[in-house]
Write an enzyme that holds these catalytic residues in place. Structure first.
Site, mmCIF file in Angstrom:
data_model
loop_
_atom_site.group_PDB
_atom_site.id
_atom_site.type_symbol
_atom_site.label_atom_id
_atom_site.label_comp_id
_atom_site.label_asym_id
_atom_site.label_seq_id
_atom_site.Cartn_x
_atom_site.Cartn_y
_atom_site.Cartn_z
ATOM 1 C CB SER A 20 -0.892 0.000 1.258
ATOM 2 O OG SER A 20 -1.537 1.241 1.446
ATOM 3 C CE1 TYR B 28 -5.391 -1.562 4.464
ATOM 4 C CE2 TYR B 28 -3.815 0.198 4.027
ATOM 5 C CZ TYR B 28 -4.655 -0.803 3.573
ATOM 6 O OH TYR B 28 -4.727 -1.054 2.228
#
Length: 250
Positions: A142, A155
């Site tokens: 990500s 996350y």
């Protein structure tokens, strides 16, 4: 020889019912790969959609948090399709809380699905790939593998971990005919980002930062995935490809 030809290859894609996983799976299928979708509850319509387009596709229901059951599900898949040449660890979850209030149960859930599940899938499928002397593993990192984000510490931690252990596995397995690389998506218009898309102010701020001037779409990841899953990337290992509309370069 077509460097991007995936005919005869079997690709296992987690979380491919919808969103980024489905976009990646479609790209692999369009280049000839037989697709295995592993998801919490595979939608029969998704399998039918692949088959209607002339692709081979199979679905297996599986909870990625059930780590003790990984050997069993991998055995089931191999018995059904014969082998696994390509593994795409796409499945992921998100929980947002101010860091001082972040509940342990949400931290554990995000880290289990986004990082621990990715490692154990790599471990179990990687063992098969080592035995067959060939394999392509693509893990979804990500932008937050590089940046911190806001109210998403679990996350960010999980995606940073995926990037780093992917490099570690690449060091171990490169000499065994296996490549392990990552795709780092930018801001994608998927269900996970519904809240951001609906927030007029935050949406505007994000768009102003993206040089491409738009949110990404699932199909934007297909090219990078096909490259990393094909012989075109045989000498690319331990790398992270950002598919972000230019975000990181700004």
């Amino acid at each position: 020889m077509n460097l991007f030809d995936l005919k005869g290859k079997v690709a296992l894609v987690t979380g491919a019912n919808q969103g980024l996983g489905k976009g990646i799976a479609k790209g692999l299928a369009e280049h000839g790969a037989e697709i295995v979708i592993l998801d919490l509850k595979v939608n029969p319509d998704t399998i039918a959609e692949f088959e209607k387009e002339g692709h081979k596709a199979h679905g297996f229901d599986f909870d990625l948090s059930k780590f003790d059951d990984y050997d069993s599900i991998i055995d089931q898949i191999v018995k059904k399709v014969g082998k696994i040449d390509i593994l795409v660890n796409n499945a992921g979850v998100q929980k947002r809380h101010p860091s001082v209030e972040f509940p342990k149960k949400d931290w554990d859930f995000v880290v289990d699905i986004n990082m621990n599940a990715v490692f154990y899938m790599c471990q179990k499928v990687g063992k098969l790939m080592i035995e067959q002397g060939y394999g392509k593993i693509v893990n979804l990192a990500s932008l937050l593998s590089f940046q911190g984000g806001f109210t998403v510490p679990a996350y960010a931690a999980s995606k940073g971990g995926v990037m780093q252990f992917s490099k570690s596995l690449a060091n171990e397995w490169a000499g065994k005919g296996i490549t392990i690389n990552c795709i780092a998506p930018g801001y994608m218009a998927t269900e996970m980002n519904t809240a951001l898309l609906a927030d007029e102010n935050r949406n505007r701020q994000i768009l102003e930062r993206i040089p491409a001037g738009r949110w990404g779409k699932p199909e934007d990841l297909a090219g990078a995935a096909v490259f990393l899953a094909s012989t075109a990337s045989d000498y690319v290992n331990g790398h992270v490809i950002a598919v972000d509309g230019g975000w990181l370069g700004r």
